[in-house]
Design an enzyme around this catalytic site. Structure first.
Site, PDB file in Angstrom:
ATOM      1  N   GLU A 110       6.193  -7.583  -0.918  1.00  0.00           N
ATOM      2  CA  GLU A 110       6.363  -8.936  -1.458  1.00  0.00           C
ATOM      3  C   GLU A 110       6.727  -8.942  -2.938  1.00  0.00           C
ATOM      4  O   GLU A 110       7.542  -9.759  -3.374  1.00  0.00           O
ATOM      5  CB  GLU A 110       5.098  -9.763  -1.212  1.00  0.00           C
ATOM      6  CG  GLU A 110       4.881 -10.147   0.260  1.00  0.00           C
ATOM      7  CD  GLU A 110       4.355  -9.004   1.110  1.00  0.00           C
ATOM      8  OE1 GLU A 110       3.934  -7.970   0.531  1.00  0.00           O
ATOM      9  OE2 GLU A 110       4.360  -9.111   2.345  1.00  0.00           O
ATOM     10  N   HIS A 120      -4.406 -14.889   7.197  1.00  0.00           N
ATOM     11  CA  HIS A 120      -3.277 -15.631   7.763  1.00  0.00           C
ATOM     12  C   HIS A 120      -3.452 -17.145   7.632  1.00  0.00           C
ATOM     13  O   HIS A 120      -2.703 -17.897   8.223  1.00  0.00           O
ATOM     14  CB  HIS A 120      -3.084 -15.294   9.248  1.00  0.00           C
ATOM     15  CG  HIS A 120      -2.548 -13.921   9.484  1.00  0.00           C
ATOM     16  ND1 HIS A 120      -3.306 -12.790   9.313  1.00  0.00           N
ATOM     17  CD2 HIS A 120      -1.311 -13.481   9.864  1.00  0.00           C
ATOM     18  CE1 HIS A 120      -2.574 -11.730   9.598  1.00  0.00           C
ATOM     19  NE2 HIS A 120      -1.368 -12.116   9.926  1.00  0.00           N
TER      20      HIS A 120
END
Lengths: 334, 389
Positions: free
Chosen positions: A65, A134
Site C-alpha cells: 500500500e 476488514h
C-alpha cells in the site's frame, strides 16, 4: 421530452461507472491497486476497466500500500490523476506515512506549485461479517490531517457523483466507500446521472421538525429507518447526510439544528476522539442559544472492531438512536 | 524431523511451472567498489569532465562550509552537511539530462544546487521560512525529503508516468544507508523492478545513520547486494571518486533510458561532519577513522589527477577557488537578510479552494494582524455563534 428508463443499480456498479466515465473523459486518469485489473477488484468495482482501457490505465500493482500510494504521488507529480484502491480500510495503514507526510502536504510544501490530484478509494466500515482488519472506521485519522478531503457517499447517486467530483478535484480526496452499502440499490439512469451536490455540501435526506440526526455513510440508511420508527413516538426527525467530513458543511448542519433545536450525531466509528465530538462541538458553538438539549452522540463503542458474530452489538442501530432521541427531552429530565 | 533431514525419502512434486526469473549472477555487484581515480583507468578520464567535476566539488565543499557557518550564526535552523560526500552529490546532478528528475533526501541540498537551483532557495527548508523554497518543475528537483526513503516510490511513479506518456525521462533517487532499512525502500525497488521503470537508486553509504553504524543497519554483504532479490543489477562504487560515481551512474541511467529498467547503486563514502550541528559524533566514532577518510578526500582526489596530468595550473586552480568564494559570499550576504514573510500564506496553499473552516481561521488571523498593527490586539469580542449567524 424523452422518458428516461430508470434501472436498479447497486452502489458498486455506480462507482464502477464513475471510474469508467472519468477514464473515458480524461486520459490522465489511471486506476491502480491490488486486484483491480483482471479480477475487477474484490468488490468488482473496477470490473471491466482493464479490458476497456488496458493494463496501463487500470493496473494490478504489487501488494504494497505504501508503494501504491507512493508511486501515485510520483505519477501525479508528472501530471497524471491516479485513483488508487486500498482494498480494505485497515489495509491502508501501511500507506499512512505517504498519505500524511506527502499526499496531504505536497501542495503546501511547494507553496501551491505541485498539487496532487490523487483519489484514494477505501472500502470502509463494518456490517459485512468480515474478520478482523476488514471493518475499521478510519475517518477520524483522515479528517485530522489537513490537506485531505474526506468524502463518503450514502446513496447510489452520490456514489457516482461524488467519485466523479473526487477524481476531478485538484486536491487529494480520501473516498470512503461504505462496504455494507455496496449492494444497496436505487433506480438510476447511468446514461443520465442526476445532478449531485458538490463535495463539501451536506444534504437533508429527510426533513423534520423535532430533532436533527447528523450522520454520514453507512449510518444514513440506519438513521432514515430510525426516523420512520420515531414517528410512532411523536418525533419528526430531520436526517442530515454530511457526505463530506472535510470540508465540513457547518451551514447546512447549523441551519437544521436551529430549526429543530435538538441534535444527535450518529456514526459507527468509536465515540472517543471520533468525528462526533468535533461535530457536536461545532454545533454547540454555532447553535448554543437554539439548543433545547445537549448535542448527543450515538457511536460505535471505544473498542477494537469486534469479531463478526458480535458486530451487531457494536454498530449503532435503530434502537440505540431512538434511545438517544428519547434523551433529548432534556427539560423533562432535568 | 526437518525437511532437510528427510530428504532421501522425500519425493516432492515439483512446483508447477516455477522457474527463477533470471540468473542472479549478472545482477550481483563486484566485490570491491568500482574506482577510477588513482588507478590506470584514470588516464582515460575526459579532461573536460574532470575540470567540471573539480569546479563543482570545490563549490560544493565551500557551500557546505558556508552553510555550516550560517547555522552557527543562527541563520539556519539546521544543516546536514555533505562534506566528504560531495562526489556523490555532484555526480548525481551532472549525469542527468535537463528533462530528467532528481529526488533528493534532506542531506542532498548540494545535488539540488549543482543541478541549478538557487543556493538560497535550496536552503529555504533549513532556514525555516517555508518547507520547499522552489518550484520542483523548474529544475525537475523534487522537494528535499525529510522522512526517510519515502521519496523513492515517488521517483518510481514519476519515471513510470513519463514512460506511459512516451517521454524519454529518467528519475534518479538519492537515499542514505539508514534509509535502506525503511519499508518504502523495499516497496520502491520492488515496484521499479516489476514495472521496469526508468529509475536509478543511489545509496550514499556514509557509514552512519546518525550514530548507528552500517554493521548494525544491515547483515547484507553490501547494500548493493539488496538489488539482486528485486531482479535488478546492483553496483558498488567508491563514493569519494567523482569520476567513478559519474561513470557508474551514467551507465545505469543509459540502461534505464534504453528500457533496461532500474539499477541500485551503492556509493561507499563517509560523513566527515556530524549528522547535523545538533549531533556529537565523538560519542560514536574515533578520530583515526575520520582522519583515514580525510586522506581519501573527494576534492583532493580529482585535484591530484588534474595536477598530475598537467590539466590544472595554479591560475586555473585559483580561478576555481575564486568562483567558489564568490558563490559563498553571495550566499552569506543574501542569507543574512531577514526573509520577508506573509503570515496569510499559512492558509494559501492547503487546498485548491480553502474550506469554509480555513476561511474563518484566515479572517481570525487577519483580524489579529490588523489589531497588532494598530495596537488593539485582544480588544474585540469574537464568538463563533455570532460570526456564523
Amino acid at each position: 421530452m424523452t422518458t428516461v428508463a430508470l434501472k436498479p443499480a447497486t452502489m458498486a456498479q455506480a462507482l464502477g461507472r464513475a471510474l469508467r466515465d472519468a477514464m473515458a473523459a480524461d486520459p490522465s486518469v489511471h486506476v491502480m491497486g491490488e486486484d483491480v485489473g483482471t479480477l475487477g477488484g474484490v468488490f468488482r468495482v473496477t470490473d471491466g476497466l482493464a479490458k476497456e482501457f488496458g493494463d496501463d490505465r487500470c493496473t494490478d500493482t504489487p501488494l504494497a500500500e505504501a508503494g501504491i500510494l507512493g508511486a501515485a504521488v510520483g505519477m501525479a507529480m508528472y501530471g497524471l490523476r491516479p485513483v488508487v484502491e486500498m482494498q480494505f480500510d485497515a489495509f491502508a495503514y501501511p500507506a499512512f506515512e505517504q498519505l500524511i507526510s506527502h499526499v496531504a502536504k505536497m501542495r503546501n510544501r511547494t507553496r501551491g506549485a505541485m498539487p496532487l490530484p490523487i483519489t484514494i478509494r477505501v472500502p470502509y466500515g463494518g456490517g459485512i461479517g468480515g474478520v478482523e482488519h476488514h471493518s475499521d472506521s478510519s475517518e477520524a485519522y483522515y479528517m485530522a490531517t489537513p490537506g485531505l478531503h474526506v468524502v463518503m457517499p450514502a446513496t447510489v447517486s452520490d456514489a457516482y457523483g461524488l467519485l466523479r467530483e473526487a477524481i476531478a478535484s485538484d486536491d487529494p480526496v480520501v473516498f470512503l466507500e461504505p462496504k455494507r452499502l455496496y449492494w444497496s440499490k436505487d433506480s438510476w439512469n447511468p446514461d443520465e446521472p442526476p445532478a449531485v451536490e458538490p463535495i463539501g455540501r451536506a444534504v437533508v435526506r429527510r426533513p423534520g421538525r423535532s430533532a436533527t440526526l447528523i450522520t454520514y455513510g453507512p449510518s444514513v440508511p440506519v438513521c432514515l429507518e430510525a426516523a420512520e420508527a420515531a414517528r410512532a413516538e411523536g418525533w419528526d426527525l430531520e436526517v442530515v447526510d454530511l457526505r463530506s467530513l472535510v470540508p465540513f458543511d457547518d451551514e447546512t448542519v447549523a441551519a437544521s439544528v436551529r430549526r429543530t433545536g435538538r441534535a444527535v450525531v450518529v456514526h459507527e466509528s468509536g465515540g472517543f476522539g471520533g468525528p462526533g465530538g468535533e461535530i457536536a462541538a461545532r454545533v454547540t458553538e454555532r447553535c448554543f442559544h437554539h439548543l433545547e438539549a445537549p448535542v448527543l452522540r450515538v457511536a460505535g463503542f471505544d473498542i477494537p472492531y469486534p469479531p463478526p458474530m458480535l458486530e451487531r452489538h457494536h454498530l449503532p442501530g435503530v434502537d440505540r438512536i431512538l434511545d438517544a432521541v428519547g434523551r433529548l427531552q432534556w427539560e423533562a429530565q432535568s | 524431523m526437518t525437511v532437510m533431514e528427510q530428504r532421501g525419502a522425500y519425493r516432492p512434486t515439483p512446483p508447477p511451472a516455477w522457474q527463477p526469473r533470471t540468473d542472479p549472477a549478472p545482477l550481483l555487484p563486484d566485490a570491491l567498489p568500482h574506482r577510477v581515480l588513482g588507478t590506470d583507468a584514470a588516464a582515460e578520464a575526459d579532461p573536460d569532465l574532470l575540470r567540471r567535476l573539480h569546479k563543482e566539488l570545490v563549490r560544493g565543499r565551500r557551500y557546505n562550509v558556508q552553510a555550516t557557518a550560517l547555522t552557527k550564526q543562527g541563520r539556519l535552523a539546521v544543516y546536514p552537511s555533505s562534506t566528504g560526500q560531495e562526489a556523490c552529490e555532484v555526480a548525481a546532478a551532472l549525469v542527468l539530462e535537463e528533462r530528467d528528475w532528481l529526488f533528493p533526501s534532506y542531506r542532498d541540498t548540494l545535488a539540488a544546487v549543482a543541478r541549478g537551483l538557487d543556493p538560497v532557495q535550496a536552503l529555504t527548508l533549513l532556514r525555516g521560512d517555508w518547507h520547499t523554497g522552489y518550484d520542483p518543475r523548474e529544475h525537475r528537483v523534487a522537494p528535499l525529503s525529510t522522512p526517510l526513503a519515502t521519496q523513492l516510490p515517488h521517483a518510481v511513479g514519476l519515471a513510470h508516468a513519463a514512460r506511459l506518456k512516451g517521454d524519454d525521462v529518467v528519475a534518479l533517487a538519492l537515499v542514505g544507508d539508514g534509509g535502506t532499512s525503511e519499508g518504502d525502500f523495499h516497496e520502491a525497488l520492488n515496484f521499479a523492478a516489476v514495472w521496469q521503470a526508468p529509475v536509478v537508486f543511489l545509496v550514499q553509504n556514509n557509514g552512519f545513520a546518525i550514530s548507528v553504524p552500517l554493521a548494525k543497519q544491515t547483515a547484507a554483504p553490501s547494500l548493493a547486494h539488496k538489488a539482486v532479490g528485486y531482479g535488478m543489477p546492483g553496483r558498488l562504487v567508491d563514493g569519494n571518486d567523482a569520476v567513478a560515481v559519474h561513470q557508474v551512474l551514467s551507465e545505469a541511467i543509459a540502461h534505464a533510458r534504453a528500457g533496461g529498467g532500474p539499477t541500485l547503486v551503492e556509493a561507499v563514502t563517509y560523513r566527515i561532519d556530524a549528522h547535523t550541528n545538533a549531533d556529537d559524533a565523538t560519542r560514536y566514532r574515533v578520530d583515526a577513522e575520520v582522519e583515514a577518510w580525510r586522506a581519501h578526500d573527494p576534492v583532493a582526489l580529482v585535484e591530484r589527477e588534474l595536477t598530475e596530468r598537467g590539466l590544472l595550473d595554479e591560475a586555473a586552480l585559483q580561478a576555481v577557488r575564486d568562483d567558489a568564494e564568490a558563490m559563498a559570499a553571495d550566499l552569506r550576504e543574501r542569507m543574512n537578510q531577514d526573509p520577508v514573510l506573509d503570515p496569510m500564506d499559512l492558509f494559501a496553499h492547503v487546498y485548491a479552494h480553502p474550506t469554509p473552516q480555513l476561511l474563518e481561521q484566515e479572517s481570525l488571523l487577519r483580524a489579529e494582524l490588523d489589531a497588532e498593527a494598530d495596537g488593539t490586539l485582544g480588544a474585540g469580542p469574537h464568538g463563533p455563534e455570532g460570526a456564523g449567524r
